[in-house]
Design a protein around this motif. Structure first.
Motif, PDB file in Angstrom:
ATOM      1  N   LEU A  64      93.881 -11.007  -7.604  1.00 46.28           N
ATOM      2  CA  LEU A  64      92.614 -11.630  -7.206  1.00 46.28           C
ATOM      3  C   LEU A  64      91.470 -10.632  -7.217  1.00 46.28           C
ATOM      4  N   ASP A  65      91.773  -9.383  -6.865  1.00 48.33           N
ATOM      5  CA  ASP A  65      90.736  -8.355  -6.884  1.00 48.33           C
ATOM      6  C   ASP A  65      90.122  -8.194  -8.273  1.00 48.33           C
ATOM      7  N   ALA A  70      87.374 -10.729  -8.466  1.00 48.21           N
ATOM      8  CA  ALA A  70      86.666 -10.920  -7.198  1.00 48.21           C
ATOM      9  C   ALA A  70      85.178 -11.190  -7.379  1.00 48.21           C
ATOM     10  N   ASN A  71      84.568 -10.598  -8.409  1.00 48.10           N
ATOM     11  CA  ASN A  71      83.135 -10.826  -8.578  1.00 48.10           C
ATOM     12  C   ASN A  71      82.808 -12.242  -9.044  1.00 48.10           C
ATOM     13  N   THR A  77      84.548 -14.987  -7.588  1.00 54.53           N
ATOM     14  CA  THR A  77      85.028 -15.900  -6.551  1.00 54.53           C
ATOM     15  C   THR A  77      83.924 -16.805  -6.012  1.00 54.53           C
ATOM     16  N   HIS A  88      87.702 -12.823   0.411  1.00 55.71           N
ATOM     17  CA  HIS A  88      87.084 -12.704  -0.911  1.00 55.71           C
ATOM     18  C   HIS A  88      85.679 -13.278  -0.954  1.00 55.71           C
ATOM     19  N   ARG A 139      84.709  -5.644   0.033  1.00 54.50           N
ATOM     20  CA  ARG A 139      86.088  -5.850  -0.414  1.00 54.50           C
ATOM     21  C   ARG A 139      86.913  -4.573  -0.293  1.00 54.50           C
ATOM     22  N   SER A 152      89.896  -2.980   0.013  1.00 53.98           N
ATOM     23  CA  SER A 152      91.258  -3.475  -0.186  1.00 53.98           C
ATOM     24  C   SER A 152      92.252  -2.883   0.810  1.00 53.98           C
TER      25      SER A 152
END
Length: 186
Positions: free
Chosen positions: A94-95, A98-99, A101, A158, A164, A166
């Protein structure tokens, strides 16, 4: 005379467009990526992009569909990986997007293609999480609720954690997992 294979050309061009869009969307974001830039990077005429994808949202949905398929294929083997390892691998995937989401959530309200993609993502993630929680010893009802809680936590992070971080996110997710399914610990 050799037989023509227009479906191969069509598939190749479609792939080139999705490849180009993926690079640009992930690097620049949705709003900053023009369809003309996608066409240029793919080496096709501007109007060719619209031949394959009626809208920018349709193109983003195709990019996300392909990324989802790859992400699911790249997850660790559930027979050898722990619940924690599986969930952290999902978060790492998902990371990578992420931009996009927030864009998906915003655009899904107005775009059938993105709404369907978002729904498909949630369905796949929910099924995977439910299975992981059942494998960790939760009964069916608890696995269902645990999957919903985990998705809400991850999606909230997110959408609302601009930095973010992590490491902090993983700590929070692992803390939650250990309380929901103590048997799933490594």
């Amino acid at each position: 005379m050799p037989a023509t294979r227009p479906h191969l050309d069509r598939d190749l061009k479609r792939k080139q467009i999705v490849d180009a869009a993926e690079k640009l969307f992930l690097r620049n974001g949705y709003e900053a990526t023009a369809m003309a830039a996608v066409a240029g990077r793919a080496g096709v005429a501007n109007n060719a992009v619209y031949w394959y994808f009626p809208s920018k949202d349709d193109l983003l949905a195709a990019v996300l569909q392909r990324r989802q398929e790859r992400a699911l294929a790249e997850l660790p083997d559930p027979r050898t990986a722990t619940l924690e390892e599986q969930v952290l691998a999902m978060l790492a995937q998902l990371d990578l997007v992420a931009n996009l989401t927030a864009t998906v959530h915003e655009r899904a309200q107005h775009s059938t293609a993105l709404a369907e993609m978002h729904e498909a993502f949630h369905g796949a993630a929910d099924r995977l999480l439910q299975r992981l929680f059942r494998d960790a010893g939760l009964n069916e009802d608890d696995a269902t609720q645990a999957a919903k809680a985990m998705m809400a936590l991850v999606e909230g992070i997110h959408l609302h954690d601009a930095n973010r971080d992590s490491v902090s996110r993983n700590d929070l997710v692992l803390w939650t997992l250990r309380r929901i399914a103590p048997a799933g610990q490594s």
